[in-house]
Motif scaffolding. Structure first.
Motif, PDB file in Angstrom:
ATOM      1  N   ALA A   1       0.847  -1.192   0.000  1.00 37.37           N
ATOM      2  CA  ALA A   1       0.000   0.000   0.000  1.00 37.37           C
ATOM      3  C   ALA A   1       0.880   1.239   0.000  1.00 37.37           C
ATOM      4  CB  ALA A   1      -0.910   0.001   1.220  1.00 37.37           C
ATOM      5  N   ILE A   2       0.556   2.181  -0.895  1.00 38.77           N
ATOM      6  CA  ILE A   2       1.314   3.423  -0.963  1.00 38.77           C
ATOM      7  C   ILE A   2       0.342   4.602  -0.991  1.00 38.77           C
ATOM      8  CG2 ILE A   2       3.102   2.256  -2.313  1.00 38.77           C
ATOM      9  CD1 ILE A   2       2.158   4.144  -4.683  1.00 38.77           C
ATOM     10  N   GLU A   3       0.856   5.766  -0.652  1.00 36.20           N
ATOM     11  CA  GLU A   3       0.122   7.012  -0.851  1.00 36.20           C
ATOM     12  C   GLU A   3       1.085   8.032  -1.426  1.00 36.20           C
ATOM     13  OE1 GLU A   3      -1.961   8.361   2.606  1.00 36.20           O
ATOM     14  OE2 GLU A   3      -3.436   6.746   2.503  1.00 36.20           O
ATOM     15  N   ARG A   4       0.589   8.791  -2.402  1.00 37.30           N
ATOM     16  CA  ARG A   4       1.385   9.842  -3.025  1.00 37.30           C
ATOM     17  C   ARG A   4       0.701  11.178  -2.811  1.00 37.30           C
ATOM     18  NH1 ARG A   4       2.436   7.748  -9.112  1.00 37.30           N
ATOM     19  NH2 ARG A   4       0.392   6.752  -8.854  1.00 37.30           N
ATOM     20  N   SER A   5       1.485  12.220  -2.534  1.00 37.94           N
ATOM     21  CA  SER A   5       0.959  13.575  -2.449  1.00 37.94           C
ATOM     22  C   SER A   5       1.831  14.479  -3.291  1.00 37.94           C
ATOM     23  CB  SER A   5       0.901  14.066  -0.998  1.00 37.94           C
ATOM     24  OG  SER A   5       2.183  14.027  -0.400  1.00 37.94           O
ATOM     25  N   GLY A   6       1.230  15.473  -3.905  1.00 42.34           N
ATOM     26  CA  GLY A   6       1.952  16.374  -4.782  1.00 42.34           C
ATOM     27  C   GLY A   6       1.920  15.892  -6.221  1.00 42.34           C
ATOM     28  N   PRO A   7       2.151  16.775  -7.174  1.00 37.89           N
ATOM     29  CA  PRO A   7       2.146  16.410  -8.591  1.00 37.89           C
ATOM     30  C   PRO A   7       3.158  15.316  -8.886  1.00 37.89           C
ATOM     31  CG  PRO A   7       2.090  18.789  -8.347  1.00 37.89           C
ATOM     32  CD  PRO A   7       2.351  18.232  -6.985  1.00 37.89           C
ATOM     33  N   GLN A   8       2.738  14.335  -9.658  1.00 38.35           N
ATOM     34  CA  GLN A   8       3.572  13.166  -9.883  1.00 38.35           C
ATOM     35  C   GLN A   8       4.747  13.422 -10.814  1.00 38.35           C
ATOM     36  OE1 GLN A   8       0.983   9.861 -10.875  1.00 38.35           O
ATOM     37  NE2 GLN A   8      -0.433  10.397  -9.217  1.00 38.35           N
ATOM     38  N   GLY A   9       4.791  14.562 -11.475  1.00 36.69           N
ATOM     39  CA  GLY A   9       5.921  14.868 -12.329  1.00 36.69           C
ATOM     40  C   GLY A   9       7.103  15.473 -11.604  1.00 36.69           C
ATOM     41  N   LEU A  10       6.926  15.802 -10.340  1.00 37.68           N
ATOM     42  CA  LEU A  10       7.998  16.429  -9.566  1.00 37.68           C
ATOM     43  C   LEU A  10       8.976  15.375  -9.042  1.00 37.68           C
ATOM     44  CD1 LEU A  10       6.006  19.082  -7.480  1.00 37.68           C
ATOM     45  CD2 LEU A  10       7.348  19.433  -9.567  1.00 37.68           C
ATOM     46  N   PRO A  11      10.190  15.792  -8.637  1.00 36.48           N
ATOM     47  CA  PRO A  11      11.134  14.838  -8.042  1.00 36.48           C
ATOM     48  C   PRO A  11      10.500  14.098  -6.865  1.00 36.48           C
ATOM     49  CG  PRO A  11      12.223  16.933  -8.466  1.00 36.48           C
ATOM     50  CD  PRO A  11      10.763  17.150  -8.731  1.00 36.48           C
ATOM     51  N   ALA A  12      10.821  12.816  -6.757  1.00 35.05           N
ATOM     52  CA  ALA A  12      10.162  11.952  -5.775  1.00 35.05           C
ATOM     53  C   ALA A  12      10.962  11.843  -4.489  1.00 35.05           C
ATOM     54  CB  ALA A  12       9.949  10.566  -6.363  1.00 35.05           C
ATOM     55  N   LEU A  13      10.231  11.922  -3.361  1.00 36.00           N
ATOM     56  CA  LEU A  13      10.769  11.596  -2.046  1.00 36.00           C
ATOM     57  C   LEU A  13      10.084  10.316  -1.592  1.00 36.00           C
ATOM     58  CD1 LEU A  13      10.420  15.022  -0.148  1.00 36.00           C
ATOM     59  CD2 LEU A  13      12.273  14.291  -1.640  1.00 36.00           C
ATOM     60  N   LEU A  14      10.846   9.309  -1.233  1.00 37.71           N
ATOM     61  CA  LEU A  14      10.282   8.067  -0.722  1.00 37.71           C
ATOM     62  C   LEU A  14      10.595   7.963   0.763  1.00 37.71           C
ATOM     63  CD1 LEU A  14       8.780   5.426  -1.371  1.00 37.71           C
ATOM     64  CD2 LEU A  14      11.021   4.367  -1.762  1.00 37.71           C
ATOM     65  N   LEU A  15       9.539   7.907   1.588  1.00 41.55           N
ATOM     66  CA  LEU A  15       9.673   7.834   3.041  1.00 41.55           C
ATOM     67  C   LEU A  15       9.607   6.377   3.481  1.00 41.55           C
ATOM     68  CD1 LEU A  15       7.275  10.773   4.015  1.00 41.55           C
ATOM     69  CD2 LEU A  15       9.699  10.864   3.413  1.00 41.55           C
ATOM     70  N   ILE A  16      10.596   5.949   4.272  1.00 41.26           N
ATOM     71  CA  ILE A  16      10.708   4.545   4.691  1.00 41.26           C
ATOM     72  C   ILE A  16      10.657   4.501   6.209  1.00 41.26           C
ATOM     73  CG2 ILE A  16      12.015   2.419   4.453  1.00 41.26           C
ATOM     74  CD1 ILE A  16      13.533   3.742   2.119  1.00 41.26           C
ATOM     75  N   ALA A  17       9.595   3.941   6.750  1.00 40.08           N
ATOM     76  CA  ALA A  17       9.367   3.928   8.196  1.00 40.08           C
ATOM     77  C   ALA A  17      10.234   2.874   8.884  1.00 40.08           C
ATOM     78  CB  ALA A  17       7.893   3.689   8.489  1.00 40.08           C
ATOM     79  N   GLY A  18      10.168   2.882  10.212  1.00 39.06           N
ATOM     80  CA  GLY A  18      10.944   1.949  11.006  1.00 39.06           C
ATOM     81  C   GLY A  18      10.272   0.592  11.136  1.00 39.06           C
ATOM     82  N   GLY A  19      10.904  -0.295  11.892  1.00 42.10           N
ATOM     83  CA  GLY A  19      10.363  -1.625  12.111  1.00 42.10           C
ATOM     84  C   GLY A  19       9.018  -1.580  12.810  1.00 42.10           C
ATOM     85  N   ALA A  20       8.075  -2.391  12.337  1.00 33.96           N
ATOM     86  CA  ALA A  20       6.732  -2.483  12.910  1.00 33.96           C
ATOM     87  C   ALA A  20       5.962  -1.173  12.800  1.00 33.96           C
ATOM     88  CB  ALA A  20       6.769  -2.962  14.359  1.00 33.96           C
ATOM     89  N   GLN A  21       6.343  -0.309  11.873  1.00 31.73           N
ATOM     90  CA  GLN A  21       5.643   0.959  11.655  1.00 31.73           C
ATOM     91  C   GLN A  21       4.980   0.973  10.291  1.00 31.73           C
ATOM     92  OE1 GLN A  21       8.605   4.086  12.116  1.00 31.73           O
ATOM     93  NE2 GLN A  21       7.639   4.749  14.002  1.00 31.73           N
ATOM     94  N   SER A  22       3.737   1.415  10.273  1.00 32.44           N
ATOM     95  CA  SER A  22       3.055   1.668   9.012  1.00 32.44           C
ATOM     96  C   SER A  22       3.424   3.061   8.514  1.00 32.44           C
ATOM     97  CB  SER A  22       1.541   1.586   9.217  1.00 32.44           C
ATOM     98  OG  SER A  22       1.108   2.656  10.047  1.00 32.44           O
ATOM     99  N   MET A  23       2.908   3.402   7.349  1.00 35.78           N
ATOM    100  CA  MET A  23       3.135   4.738   6.803  1.00 35.78           C
ATOM    101  C   MET A  23       2.505   5.835   7.650  1.00 35.78           C
ATOM    102  SD  MET A  23       0.388   5.285   3.687  1.00 35.78           S
ATOM    103  CE  MET A  23       0.532   3.768   2.774  1.00 35.78           C
ATOM    104  N   ASP A  24       1.580   5.486   8.548  1.00 30.61           N
ATOM    105  CA  ASP A  24       0.803   6.495   9.276  1.00 30.61           C
ATOM    106  C   ASP A  24       1.660   7.414  10.128  1.00 30.61           C
ATOM    107  OD1 ASP A  24      -1.904   5.563   8.502  1.00 30.61           O
ATOM    108  OD2 ASP A  24      -1.247   3.751   9.527  1.00 30.61           O
TER     109      ASP A  24
END
Length: 289
Positions: A21-44
């Protein structure tokens, strides 16, 4: 002209037999930032407000649920159907599925280990690296201090005896899990409870989510000294899991890395109390790399 929504919406990517499961915010043509959570953490724990301030109309921000968290695929409790290597390469699966050749990676704790893995094994996919409250994923960092006693004590406790079908009990437990990792700023009970409630209600199997990352076979170590992408290290002087020398070791081992010392927070994704320090530091790093 094609337009894109600026508010995040959940997408389920089916990749190599796994749902992520992913969520994207901001225009998709812009440079991408990928956020990677810690162990046992969801994206929330990467909240929409944080993502909006981080994106600032200049970046598309992507957050995702690790396997066994949130809406991503779930295994049986205590029997993860994946390895640490799988967790470490999931970001590449996501970038491939989205048609993104290169991204800025921002990882916290285990997510920082994943980001180090990718910066060594797939450097052509990594534009910049940000490591938050993380530790060297290999190499020779020299002696590093152990976790604080209140954190180490949690590893000696028996498995929780809770009814995983009791929503209120599971939320209470999820809040208590965070307590030993708090810093001098303390645990923001209202905020952490709201995030825990969201995570628990979104997650397919909380018993699996709380345990399985720590049962998965470890992936191969990587040496941070081999990283050659611009790197920012954000680390609290009060981190009870990885004390500050862990972050200092990363900054020392990675050529050209810059260490920003934080104060007050614990072992956590930066909360709002430190955003006025953290987000400008991130923007300087992202805009000038």
């Amino acid at each position: 002209m094609t337009t894109y929504p600026t508010q995040p919406h959940t997408e389920i990517l089916e990749l190599d037999g796994v749902e992520l499961a992913i969520e994207r915010s901001g225009p998709q043509g812009l440079p991408a930032l990928l956020l990677i959570a810690g162990g046992a953490q969801s994206m929330d724990w990467w909240t929409p407000d944080f993502c909006a301030r981080l994106g600032a109309g200049e970046f598309q921000v992507i957050r995702y649920d690790h396997r066994d968290t949130g809406r991503s695929s779930s295994s049986e409790p205590g029997r993860p159907g994946y390895t640490g290597e799988d967790l470490a390469t999931d970001p590449l699966r996501i970038l491939d599925a989205l048609g993104i050749e290169q991204a800025h990676l921002i990882g916290m704790s285990m997510g920082g280990g994943i980001a180090q893995h990718l910066a060594v094994r797939a450097p052509e996919r990594v534009r910049t690296l940000t490591l938050i409250e993380s530790s060297p994923a290999g190499g020779d960092p020299g002696p590093l201090p152990p976790p604080a006693p209140q954190v180490a004590a949690t590893w000696e406790q028996p498995e929780p005896d809770i009814d995983w079908s009791d929503l209120a009990a599971v939320i209470d437990y999820r809040v208590e899990v965070e307590r030993p990792y708090a810093g001098p700023l303390g645990l923001d009970e209202e905020r952490v409870r709201a995030l825990a409630t969201l995570e628990v209600t979104r997650t397919r199997n909380m018993a699996s989510s709380m345990a399985n990352h720590f049962h998965a076979a470890s992936g191969p170590a990587v040496d941070p000294a081999e990283i050659r992408v611009p790197t920012l290290v954000l680390h609290s002087a009060d981190d009870p899991m990885f004390p500050l020398p862990h972050g200092a070791a990363l900054a020392r081992m990675i050529p050209g890395a810059h260490l920003v010392r934080l104060a007050g927070l614990g072992h956590e994704i930066p909360p709002p109390a430190v955003w006025d320090t953290v987000i400008p530091a991130l923007h300087r790093h992202l805009r000038h790399s």
